[in-house]
Design a protein around this motif. Structure first.
Motif, short mmCIF file in Angstrom:
data_model
loop_
_atom_site.label_atom_id
_atom_site.label_comp_id
_atom_site.label_asym_id
_atom_site.label_seq_id
_atom_site.Cartn_x
_atom_site.Cartn_y
_atom_site.Cartn_z
N PHE A 154 40.29 38.92 39.97
CA PHE A 154 40.94 38.45 38.66
C PHE A 154 40.63 37.00 38.10
O PHE A 154 40.58 36.85 36.85
CB PHE A 154 42.56 38.64 38.88
N TYR A 155 40.89 36.13 39.27
CA TYR A 155 40.31 34.88 38.80
C TYR A 155 38.99 34.88 38.10
O TYR A 155 38.63 34.10 36.96
CB TYR A 155 40.40 33.86 40.00
N HIS A 156 37.98 35.29 38.65
CA HIS A 156 36.65 35.59 38.17
C HIS A 156 36.64 36.17 36.95
O HIS A 156 35.75 35.55 35.79
CB HIS A 156 35.77 36.35 39.25
N GLN A 157 37.34 37.12 36.64
CA GLN A 157 37.35 37.86 35.08
C GLN A 157 38.08 37.15 34.27
O GLN A 157 37.61 36.80 32.92
CB GLN A 157 38.33 39.14 35.34
N ILE A 158 39.28 36.42 34.55
CA ILE A 158 39.72 35.28 33.58
C ILE A 158 38.89 34.32 33.13
O ILE A 158 38.58 33.86 32.23
CB ILE A 158 41.16 34.62 34.37
#
Length: 195
Positions: A114-118
């Motif tokens: 999720f962090y990478h996607q954000i």
């Protein structure tokens, strides 16, 4: 690379000794490598020292007392795993600007992903490394462990920094932390999913 620039408390006569790289698997040893004899769950690296020397290792690190040929430099260290990690990350010439570790019993992969996607959706150059694999630029490359050994991880970090990935999210498994795989790697942030 001079041994004295990377290993503390080395005898002065060995400080200008040149080495070409690091290995803990004798099959991967190249000429003038440092071989780290590490005891694992299934095999003991001390049993492969002769093979490492045949393949070109000239410096051996072990927690055992060893008698080796005079042409081989022996470094006794109580924790060869830790020293391997510390040296591996010292060899990083360019480090990621923002390195984030995610650890905890559950949720590491989800939080990292999720962090990478954000970051990606916010046009921040990023990558994640963990159970899902190495993710960047809508690509995923599978890897063998959640937290890789320090030699493999260093190679991936070098590649990602060349690709200008300024933000790298890394899963830090309890197993990897216990085996000192991340020792010497400086993180900007740490995320604990649960304790």
């Amino acid at each position: 690379m001079y041994l004295g620039n990377f290993v503390k408390n080395i005898e002065k006569k060995y400080s200008k000794l040149n080495f070409s790289g690091l290995a803990f698997n004798s099959k991967h040893v190249k000429k003038n490598n440092i071989f780290f004899a590490i005891k694992g769950n299934e095999a003991d690296g001390n049993n492969y020292i002769d093979d490492a020397i045949r393949r070109g290792a000239r410096i051996i690190v072990s927690d055992k007392n060893l008698k080796l040929k005079k042409s081989i430099v022996f470094i006794k260290n109580k924790n060869p795993r830790k020293l391997l990690s510390e040296l591996s990350y010292q060899l990083l010439t360019k480090k990621p600007k923002n390195l984030i570790a995610v650890t905890g019993t559950n949720g590491k992969s989800s939080v990292s992903n999720f962090y990478h996607q954000i970051l990606s959706l916010s046009n921040k150059k990023s990558a994640s490394i963990g159970t899902i694999g190495v993710q960047h630029d809508n690509k995923t490359k599978p890897i063998s462990n959640t937290t890789l050994d320090p030699i493999q991880l260093r190679e991936i970090l070098v590649y990602l920094v060349k690709k200008e990935k300024n933000n790298i999210i890394l899963e830090a498994s309890s197993h990897g932390l216990k085996q000192n795989r991340l020792d010497g790697l400086k993180f900007n942030s740490g995320i604990f999913t649960n304790l």
